[in-house]
Design an enzyme around this catalytic site. Structure first.
Site, PDB file in Angstrom:
ATOM      1  N   PHE A   1       0.836  -1.205   0.000  1.00 43.19           N
ATOM      2  CA  PHE A   1       0.000   0.000   0.000  1.00 43.19           C
ATOM      3  C   PHE A   1       0.875   1.261   0.000  1.00 43.19           C
ATOM      4  O   PHE A   1       0.876   2.044  -0.958  1.00 43.19           O
ATOM      5  CB  PHE A   1      -0.912  -0.079   1.231  1.00 43.19           C
ATOM      6  CG  PHE A   1      -1.533   1.196   1.684  1.00 43.19           C
ATOM      7  CD1 PHE A   1      -2.134   2.072   0.779  1.00 43.19           C
ATOM      8  CD2 PHE A   1      -1.535   1.530   3.036  1.00 43.19           C
ATOM      9  CE1 PHE A   1      -2.710   3.262   1.217  1.00 43.19           C
ATOM     10  CE2 PHE A   1      -2.115   2.704   3.480  1.00 43.19           C
ATOM     11  CZ  PHE A   1      -2.697   3.576   2.573  1.00 43.19           C
ATOM     12  N   ILE A   2       1.662   1.463   1.033  1.00 43.96           N
ATOM     13  CA  ILE A   2       2.474   2.685   1.127  1.00 43.96           C
ATOM     14  C   ILE A   2       3.656   2.620   0.158  1.00 43.96           C
ATOM     15  O   ILE A   2       3.966   3.595  -0.538  1.00 43.96           O
ATOM     16  CB  ILE A   2       2.962   2.909   2.576  1.00 43.96           C
ATOM     17  CG1 ILE A   2       1.782   2.958   3.551  1.00 43.96           C
ATOM     18  CG2 ILE A   2       3.777   4.209   2.670  1.00 43.96           C
ATOM     19  CD1 ILE A   2       2.183   2.906   5.033  1.00 43.96           C
TER      20      ILE A   2
ATOM     21  N   ASP B   1       8.223  -9.715  -1.654  1.00 40.67           N
ATOM     22  CA  ASP B   1       7.952 -11.143  -1.904  1.00 40.67           C
ATOM     23  C   ASP B   1       6.507 -11.360  -2.356  1.00 40.67           C
ATOM     24  O   ASP B   1       6.080 -12.501  -2.536  1.00 40.67           O
ATOM     25  CB  ASP B   1       8.274 -11.991  -0.666  1.00 40.67           C
ATOM     26  CG  ASP B   1       7.333 -11.715   0.505  1.00 40.67           C
ATOM     27  OD1 ASP B   1       6.474 -10.820   0.388  1.00 40.67           O
ATOM     28  OD2 ASP B   1       7.469 -12.399   1.541  1.00 40.67           O
TER      29      ASP B   1
ATOM     30  N   LEU C   1      10.309  -0.643   3.947  1.00 40.08           N
ATOM     31  CA  LEU C   1       8.900  -0.740   4.350  1.00 40.08           C
ATOM     32  C   LEU C   1       8.410  -2.179   4.430  1.00 40.08           C
ATOM     33  O   LEU C   1       7.337  -2.419   4.997  1.00 40.08           O
ATOM     34  CB  LEU C   1       7.991   0.022   3.366  1.00 40.08           C
ATOM     35  CG  LEU C   1       8.128   1.538   3.356  1.00 40.08           C
ATOM     36  CD1 LEU C   1       9.158   1.987   2.330  1.00 40.08           C
ATOM     37  CD2 LEU C   1       6.786   2.212   3.059  1.00 40.08           C
TER      38      LEU C   1
ATOM     39  N   TYR D   1       4.661  -7.151  17.380  1.00 43.18           N
ATOM     40  CA  TYR D   1       4.861  -6.229  16.249  1.00 43.18           C
ATOM     41  C   TYR D   1       5.552  -4.952  16.715  1.00 43.18           C
ATOM     42  O   TYR D   1       6.531  -4.496  16.115  1.00 43.18           O
ATOM     43  CB  TYR D   1       3.509  -5.908  15.612  1.00 43.18           C
ATOM     44  CG  TYR D   1       3.536  -4.794  14.586  1.00 43.18           C
ATOM     45  CD1 TYR D   1       4.065  -5.012  13.313  1.00 43.18           C
ATOM     46  CD2 TYR D   1       3.023  -3.532  14.881  1.00 43.18           C
ATOM     47  CE1 TYR D   1       4.087  -3.986  12.368  1.00 43.18           C
ATOM     48  CE2 TYR D   1       3.034  -2.516  13.956  1.00 43.18           C
ATOM     49  CZ  TYR D   1       3.569  -2.745  12.699  1.00 43.18           C
ATOM     50  OH  TYR D   1       3.585  -1.728  11.759  1.00 43.18           O
TER      51      TYR D   1
ATOM     52  N   ASP E   1      -6.816  -3.318  22.290  1.00 43.65           N
ATOM     53  CA  ASP E   1      -6.881  -2.086  21.497  1.00 43.65           C
ATOM     54  C   ASP E   1      -6.514  -0.899  22.384  1.00 43.65           C
ATOM     55  O   ASP E   1      -7.038  -0.759  23.495  1.00 43.65           O
ATOM     56  CB  ASP E   1      -8.296  -1.864  20.946  1.00 43.65           C
ATOM     57  CG  ASP E   1      -8.504  -2.561  19.605  1.00 43.65           C
ATOM     58  OD1 ASP E   1      -7.521  -3.144  19.093  1.00 43.65           O
ATOM     59  OD2 ASP E   1      -9.636  -2.512  19.085  1.00 43.65           O
TER      60      ASP E   1
HETATM   61  N1  LIG Z   1      -0.590   1.234   7.093  1.00 43.69           N
HETATM   62  C1  LIG Z   1      -0.350   1.816   8.251  1.00 43.69           C
HETATM   63  O1  LIG Z   1      -1.206   2.492   8.832  1.00 43.69           O
HETATM   64  C2  LIG Z   1       1.012   1.701   8.902  1.00 43.69           C
HETATM   65  C3  LIG Z   1       1.194   2.301  10.161  1.00 43.69           C
HETATM   66  C4  LIG Z   1       2.438   2.214  10.774  1.00 43.69           C
HETATM   67  C5  LIG Z   1       3.474   1.556  10.134  1.00 43.69           C
HETATM   68  N2  LIG Z   1       3.263   0.962   8.941  1.00 43.69           N
HETATM   69  C6  LIG Z   1       4.394   0.280   8.303  1.00 43.69           C
HETATM   70  O2  LIG Z   1       4.495   0.715   6.953  1.00 43.69           O
HETATM   71  C7  LIG Z   1       5.079  -0.324   6.154  1.00 43.69           C
HETATM   72  C8  LIG Z   1       4.200  -0.585   4.947  1.00 43.69           C
HETATM   73  O3  LIG Z   1       2.931  -1.033   5.396  1.00 43.69           O
HETATM   74  P1  LIG Z   1       1.637  -1.100   4.451  1.00 43.69           P
HETATM   75  O4  LIG Z   1       0.506  -0.570   5.237  1.00 43.69           O
HETATM   76  O5  LIG Z   1       1.959  -0.525   3.113  1.00 43.69           O
HETATM   77  O6  LIG Z   1       1.440  -2.681   4.364  1.00 43.69           O
HETATM   78  P2  LIG Z   1       1.441  -3.675   3.103  1.00 43.69           P
HETATM   79  O7  LIG Z   1       1.158  -5.030   3.636  1.00 43.69           O
HETATM   80  O8  LIG Z   1       0.575  -3.154   2.028  1.00 43.69           O
HETATM   81  O9  LIG Z   1       2.959  -3.588   2.607  1.00 43.69           O
HETATM   82  C9  LIG Z   1       3.979  -4.436   3.080  1.00 43.69           C
HETATM   83  C10 LIG Z   1       4.683  -5.018   1.873  1.00 43.69           C
HETATM   84  O10 LIG Z   1       5.780  -5.818   2.331  1.00 43.69           O
HETATM   85  C11 LIG Z   1       5.786  -7.033   1.604  1.00 43.69           C
HETATM   86  N3  LIG Z   1       6.433  -8.049   2.432  1.00 43.69           N
HETATM   87  C12 LIG Z   1       5.948  -8.637   3.559  1.00 43.69           C
HETATM   88  N4  LIG Z   1       6.828  -9.514   4.055  1.00 43.69           N
HETATM   89  C13 LIG Z   1       7.903  -9.498   3.213  1.00 43.69           C
HETATM   90  C14 LIG Z   1       9.149 -10.185   3.172  1.00 43.69           C
HETATM   91  N5  LIG Z   1       9.469 -11.100   4.110  1.00 43.69           N
HETATM   92  N6  LIG Z   1       9.998  -9.920   2.167  1.00 43.69           N
HETATM   93  C15 LIG Z   1       9.692  -9.009   1.195  1.00 43.69           C
HETATM   94  N7  LIG Z   1       8.535  -8.330   1.189  1.00 43.69           N
HETATM   95  C16 LIG Z   1       7.652  -8.562   2.177  1.00 43.69           C
HETATM   96  C17 LIG Z   1       4.338  -7.335   1.306  1.00 43.69           C
HETATM   97  O11 LIG Z   1       4.148  -8.200   0.179  1.00 43.69           O
HETATM   98  C18 LIG Z   1       3.786  -5.934   1.041  1.00 43.69           C
HETATM   99  O12 LIG Z   1       3.880  -5.579  -0.331  1.00 43.69           O
HETATM  100  C19 LIG Z   1       5.251  -1.516   7.096  1.00 43.69           C
HETATM  101  O13 LIG Z   1       6.583  -1.526   7.559  1.00 43.69           O
HETATM  102  C20 LIG Z   1       4.277  -1.229   8.230  1.00 43.69           C
HETATM  103  O14 LIG Z   1       4.685  -1.851   9.424  1.00 43.69           O
HETATM  104  C21 LIG Z   1       2.058   1.012   8.307  1.00 43.69           C
END
Ligand SMILES: NC(=O)c1ccc[n+]([C@@H]2O[C@H](COP(=O)([O-])OP(=O)(O)OC[C@H]3O[C@@H](n4cnc5c(N)ncnc54)[C@H](O)[C@@H]3O)[C@@H](O)[C@H]2O)c1
Length: 309
Positions: free
Chosen positions: A11-12, A32, A70, A138, A266
């Site tokens: 997503f991000i 992956d 990310l 986490y 929560d």
């Molecule tokens: N969405 C939020 O509100 C939020 C808030 C705080 C932190 N984050 C952090 O932002 C980052 C992105 O999160 P997101 O919301 O886009 O989630 P997301 O699940 O859409 O993105 C994570 C990506 O990492 C990939 N991935 C997972 N495990 C993997 C591995 N072992 N090797 C390679 N790729 C791998 C997934 O396929 C996915 O494309 C993460 O680190 C998450 O912890 C997100």
């Protein structure tokens, strides 16, 4: 500059790839595809696990100036059920990325942390120098990633910026993410399905639009903000009940949620103070929640038209 983006299909990460390419950077993605599926034909993608030792040679060949890390196991719930899996991806994966960038002669890693690291804070909005009190595997693995970044800077001189994200929302979000509630409400209200608010609706979160979040990353890949933890949020709290009303208005659906018992674990309230981020990167969130939710609803409506549920 050459920038490595891990989690590039997520997503991000996918929005970040779009932004970095638009800014003229040479980008390579690592993912992956375990949860992400947003892949661009014109950007090289290494489909692999971030914890794979083979990453070292590939990164050495690309020789990035900076990396935005990310890729992660992103679910608090999954981390509680399988803490070893969470640690493998989030701790070993982060150690592998830091080591790969260091060996490749890179300058900086931008590490993605989460406001979950603050646990139950003393005051809201939480300042970036607040104590870390991880209350889930986490949050513990994200805290560990921050510690690794500091250690690599002290030991090897590899610079870093930690971006501590509040609840990110926007197009391409899936319902599983930390701020999945926006996409859950949006999808359900568009489809005319019932929606549920857990507890009495007074729980709060700090919702920040994905376009603003990738703007913080785009700034952090430069030299500013080195050695710092920077909050990426608005500093404002929105209650679950208010959020439901705003999403219903964006979708054009009735604002009539069901209420369910509160969920164990929560946090009652969260918002992060972006003051230090403004000072270090000149960053501030610019998209109002109402506008961001309207853009998200428009995207979800178009996607539903293409792929009916
Ligand atoms: N969405 C939020 O509100 C939020 C808030 C705080 C932190 N984050 C952090 O932002 C980052 C992105 O999160 P997101 O919301 O886009 O989630 P997301 O699940 O859409 O993105 C994570 C990506 O990492 C990939 N991935 C997972 N495990 C993997 C591995 N072992 N090797 C390679 N790729 C791998 C997934 O396929 C996915 O494309 C993460 O680190 C998450 O912890 C997100």
């Amino acid at each position: 500059m050459r920038v490595l983006v891990t989690g590039s299909a997520g997503f991000i990460g996918s929005h970040l790839v779009d932004r970095l390419v638009a800014d003229g950077h040479e980008v390579v993605g690592v993912d992956d595809l375990s949860s992400g599926s947003n892949v661009r034909d014109d950007v090289e993608l290494w489909e692999m696990d971030v914890a794979d030792p083979a990453l070292l040679d590939r990164v050495a060949a690309f020789a990035p100036d900076a990396a935005c890390h990310l890729a992660a196991q992103v679910s608090v719930r999954v981390s509680v059920g399988d803490p070893a899996r969470d640690a493998r991806v989030n701790v070993l994966g982060t150690a592998n990325v830091l080591e790969a960038v260091r060996r490749a002669g890179g300058r900086k890693v931008v590490f993605t942390s989460s406001c979950a690291v603050y646990g139950v804070p003393d005051a809201l909005p939480v300042p970036a120098d607040a104590p870390l009190r991880p209350a889930s595997p986490y949050a513990a693995s994200k805290t560990s990633g921050e510690v690794y970044c500091g250690m690599y800077r002290a030991l090897h001189g590899l610079d870093y910026t930690v971006l501590t994200l509040a609840n990110v929302y926007g197009p391409r979000q899936t319902p599983e993410g930390e701020a999945g509630v926006v996409s859950i409400f949006t999808d359900a209200l568009l489809a005319g399905r019932p929606t549920r608010v857990f507890g009495d609706g007074t729980q709060t979160r700090d919702y920040v639009y994905v376009g603003d979040v990738v703007d913080a990353f785009a700034r952090a890949v430069g030299p500013d903000g080195g050695g710092e933890r920077l909050n990426v949020g608005t500093g404002r709290q929105t209650t679950d009940r208010e959020l439901h009303a705003l999403v219903a208005a964006a979708v054009g659906a009735p604002d009539d949620p069901e209420f369910a018992p509160p969920r164990l674990g929560d946090l009652p309230a969260m918002a992060v103070d972006p003051a230090r981020t403004r000072a270090a990167l000149g960053w501030t969130a610019s998209v109002e929640l109402r506008d961001g939710l309207a853009r998200t609803a428009e995207w979800a409506r178009e996607r539903a038209a293409v792929r009916p549920a």
